[in-house]
Design a protein around this motif. Sequence first.
Motif, PDB file in Angstrom:
ATOM      1  N   MET A 224     -11.868  21.467  16.158  1.00  0.00           N
ATOM      2  CA  MET A 224     -11.037  22.365  15.356  1.00  0.00           C
ATOM      3  C   MET A 224     -10.970  21.856  13.911  1.00  0.00           C
ATOM      4  O   MET A 224     -10.729  20.679  13.670  1.00  0.00           O
ATOM      5  CB  MET A 224      -9.623  22.410  15.952  1.00  0.00           C
ATOM      6  CG  MET A 224      -8.568  23.054  15.056  1.00  0.00           C
ATOM      7  SD  MET A 224      -6.933  23.054  15.839  1.00  0.00           S
ATOM      8  CE  MET A 224      -5.905  23.468  14.430  1.00  0.00           C
ATOM      9  N   PRO A 225     -11.221  22.746  12.924  1.00  0.00           N
ATOM     10  CA  PRO A 225     -11.082  22.338  11.523  1.00  0.00           C
ATOM     11  C   PRO A 225      -9.660  21.860  11.260  1.00  0.00           C
ATOM     12  O   PRO A 225      -8.721  22.235  11.957  1.00  0.00           O
ATOM     13  CB  PRO A 225     -11.386  23.631  10.751  1.00  0.00           C
ATOM     14  CG  PRO A 225     -12.083  24.526  11.713  1.00  0.00           C
ATOM     15  CD  PRO A 225     -11.598  24.163  13.062  1.00  0.00           C
ATOM     16  N   GLU A 226      -9.500  21.057  10.224  1.00  0.00           N
ATOM     17  CA  GLU A 226      -8.187  20.491   9.944  1.00  0.00           C
ATOM     18  C   GLU A 226      -7.162  21.581   9.625  1.00  0.00           C
ATOM     19  O   GLU A 226      -6.002  21.510  10.019  1.00  0.00           O
ATOM     20  CB  GLU A 226      -8.287  19.509   8.777  1.00  0.00           C
ATOM     21  CG  GLU A 226      -6.998  18.751   8.548  1.00  0.00           C
ATOM     22  CD  GLU A 226      -7.157  17.687   7.486  1.00  0.00           C
ATOM     23  OE1 GLU A 226      -6.132  17.162   7.040  1.00  0.00           O
ATOM     24  OE2 GLU A 226      -8.309  17.387   7.109  1.00  0.00           O
ATOM     25  N   ASN A 227      -7.596  22.624   8.895  1.00  0.00           N
ATOM     26  CA  ASN A 227      -6.674  23.665   8.455  1.00  0.00           C
ATOM     27  C   ASN A 227      -7.159  25.053   8.867  1.00  0.00           C
ATOM     28  O   ASN A 227      -8.333  25.385   8.672  1.00  0.00           O
ATOM     29  CB  ASN A 227      -6.524  23.632   6.931  1.00  0.00           C
ATOM     30  CG  ASN A 227      -6.030  22.292   6.427  1.00  0.00           C
ATOM     31  OD1 ASN A 227      -5.163  21.679   7.049  1.00  0.00           O
ATOM     32  ND2 ASN A 227      -6.574  21.841   5.308  1.00  0.00           N
ATOM     33  N   ILE A 228      -6.235  25.847   9.404  1.00  0.00           N
ATOM     34  CA  ILE A 228      -6.547  27.220   9.827  1.00  0.00           C
ATOM     35  C   ILE A 228      -5.555  28.174   9.170  1.00  0.00           C
ATOM     36  O   ILE A 228      -4.340  27.971   9.252  1.00  0.00           O
ATOM     37  CB  ILE A 228      -6.428  27.392  11.360  1.00  0.00           C
ATOM     38  CG1 ILE A 228      -7.422  26.487  12.090  1.00  0.00           C
ATOM     39  CG2 ILE A 228      -6.613  28.859  11.754  1.00  0.00           C
ATOM     40  CD1 ILE A 228      -8.840  26.979  12.105  1.00  0.00           C
ATOM     41  N   LEU A 229      -6.073  29.209   8.520  1.00  0.00           N
ATOM     42  CA  LEU A 229      -5.238  30.287   7.992  1.00  0.00           C
ATOM     43  C   LEU A 229      -5.477  31.523   8.854  1.00  0.00           C
ATOM     44  O   LEU A 229      -6.604  32.011   8.943  1.00  0.00           O
ATOM     45  CB  LEU A 229      -5.584  30.601   6.540  1.00  0.00           C
ATOM     46  CG  LEU A 229      -4.782  31.750   5.899  1.00  0.00           C
ATOM     47  CD1 LEU A 229      -3.308  31.360   5.747  1.00  0.00           C
ATOM     48  CD2 LEU A 229      -5.369  32.145   4.540  1.00  0.00           C
ATOM     49  N   ILE A 230      -4.428  31.991   9.522  1.00  0.00           N
ATOM     50  CA  ILE A 230      -4.510  33.233  10.297  1.00  0.00           C
ATOM     51  C   ILE A 230      -4.032  34.359   9.397  1.00  0.00           C
ATOM     52  O   ILE A 230      -2.856  34.414   9.023  1.00  0.00           O
ATOM     53  CB  ILE A 230      -3.665  33.169  11.576  1.00  0.00           C
ATOM     54  CG1 ILE A 230      -4.132  32.021  12.471  1.00  0.00           C
ATOM     55  CG2 ILE A 230      -3.730  34.495  12.334  1.00  0.00           C
ATOM     56  CD1 ILE A 230      -3.238  31.781  13.684  1.00  0.00           C
ATOM     57  N   SER A 231      -4.945  35.238   9.021  1.00  0.00           N
ATOM     58  CA  SER A 231      -4.635  36.345   8.108  1.00  0.00           C
ATOM     59  C   SER A 231      -4.488  37.635   8.910  1.00  0.00           C
ATOM     60  O   SER A 231      -5.419  38.058   9.596  1.00  0.00           O
ATOM     61  CB  SER A 231      -5.758  36.496   7.074  1.00  0.00           C
ATOM     62  OG  SER A 231      -5.551  37.626   6.256  1.00  0.00           O
ATOM     63  N   ILE A 232      -3.304  38.245   8.820  1.00  0.00           N
ATOM     64  CA  ILE A 232      -3.018  39.471   9.567  1.00  0.00           C
ATOM     65  C   ILE A 232      -3.093  40.658   8.621  1.00  0.00           C
ATOM     66  O   ILE A 232      -2.355  40.718   7.630  1.00  0.00           O
ATOM     67  CB  ILE A 232      -1.628  39.405  10.223  1.00  0.00           C
ATOM     68  CG1 ILE A 232      -1.546  38.175  11.127  1.00  0.00           C
ATOM     69  CG2 ILE A 232      -1.351  40.674  11.020  1.00  0.00           C
ATOM     70  CD1 ILE A 232      -0.150  37.894  11.637  1.00  0.00           C
ATOM     71  N   VAL A 233      -3.992  41.593   8.930  1.00  0.00           N
ATOM     72  CA  VAL A 233      -4.215  42.741   8.053  1.00  0.00           C
ATOM     73  C   VAL A 233      -4.097  44.033   8.842  1.00  0.00           C
ATOM     74  O   VAL A 233      -4.003  44.033  10.075  1.00  0.00           O
ATOM     75  CB  VAL A 233      -5.600  42.657   7.369  1.00  0.00           C
ATOM     76  CG1 VAL A 233      -5.730  41.371   6.567  1.00  0.00           C
ATOM     77  CG2 VAL A 233      -6.734  42.756   8.395  1.00  0.00           C
ATOM     78  N   GLY A 234      -4.142  45.142   8.127  1.00  0.00           N
ATOM     79  CA  GLY A 234      -4.071  46.452   8.766  1.00  0.00           C
ATOM     80  C   GLY A 234      -3.338  47.436   7.880  1.00  0.00           C
ATOM     81  O   GLY A 234      -2.787  47.070   6.835  1.00  0.00           O
ATOM     82  N   PRO A 235      -3.294  48.690   8.289  1.00  0.00           N
ATOM     83  CA  PRO A 235      -2.645  49.718   7.478  1.00  0.00           C
ATOM     84  C   PRO A 235      -1.130  49.580   7.481  1.00  0.00           C
ATOM     85  O   PRO A 235      -0.542  48.913   8.338  1.00  0.00           O
ATOM     86  CB  PRO A 235      -3.071  51.018   8.158  1.00  0.00           C
ATOM     87  CG  PRO A 235      -3.280  50.631   9.583  1.00  0.00           C
ATOM     88  CD  PRO A 235      -3.864  49.244   9.525  1.00  0.00           C
TER      89      PRO A 235
END
Length: 304
Positions: A1-12
Motif C-alpha cells: 500500500m502506498p504511504e498516502n491515499i486520497l479517496i476522491s468522491i465525485v458525482g452530480p
Amino acid sequence: MPENILISIVGPTSIGKTALSIKLAHYFNTEIISADSRQFFKEMHIGTAAPTAEELAAAKHHFIHHKSIQELYSVGAFEKDALDILKELFKKHPIVIMVGGSGLYVDAVTKGLDDFPEIDASIRENLNTQLETEGLLHLQNQLKILDKTSFKNIEIANPHRVIRALEICLGTGKPYSSFLNKKSTSRNFKTITVGLTAERETIYKRINQRVDLMMEAGLLDEVKKLLPHKNLNALNTVGYKELFNYLEGEWTLDFAISEIKKNSRRFAKRQLTWFKRDENTLWFDYETPLNQIIEAITEEINTA
C-alpha cells in the motif's frame, strides 16, 4: 500500500456525496477536504447544500465556509492550499477523503492545473465589453463555434469560465480544450476516485426535491441578504442568480424556482460529462450498500 491515499468522491449534485464522505471518514478514521467551489463561502449556506452543523460535527472538514464572497479565491490558490493541508493530514492519516462536484477543483488537486500560454490582455478586455453590451448568450455562441468540446463541458452559465475559454481560443487560434490534460503532475499520494450516479430521471427527481427543500429551509431569505452583492463572481451561482431575478421583479417566484431546477439539472449533466472522462473512476449506483463500496476501495488500496 502506498504511504498516502486520497479517496476522491465525485458525482452530480444531489446524489449523496456528502453522506458517503462522512461514512468513509468514519470507517477509515480520517478527515475530509471539500472541493466544492461554492461551499468555500461562508455567506452561502442553503443554496450550496453545504454540510449541516450535524454533518460538520460528525467528521472533521476542511474548506467549508473558510472564505468570504468578498475575497477572490482562484482554483490555483485552492490547489496550493489543498496540497498544503493534505501534507499535514497525511502525517496523521494514511487515508484522506476529498469530496466535491467542482470538476476543475478536483482535477487541480489530483492532477494539477494545465499550462496555458500568455494571452494579450486586450482580448479579455474586448470579451468583457461584449459581455456587457451583447450578453452572455453572444459569448456562448462564439464558444460553441470555436470549441464545441469546451462548450459542452465547462460551466457555460459562468461568464468568467466562458471568457477564459474564449480568450485562449482567440489568442492562440486553437481550442481551449486542446490545452487541457496535457500536463502530468506527480503527486506524493495515490488517488482512488469513487463516483456516485443514478438513472438520469432519478438524478433529476432528487435535484427537484432538493430545490424544494432549500426553499423551505429559507433560501429566499439568504438570497435577499446577498442582493447588494449580486455582481460578485461567487454569487453567479445556480440558486442565487435566479432568485436575484425574482427579487428585482424580472421573474415570478414560481418561474425562478423552475429555472433553478432546470439549471441544476443542466449542471448535473455537465458534471457527469466531466467526471466520466476518467476511466479509472469506480462508479456505483447511489443506493449501493456501503460495505460494497468499502470492499472496492480496499481492493484498490491493496493492489496499489
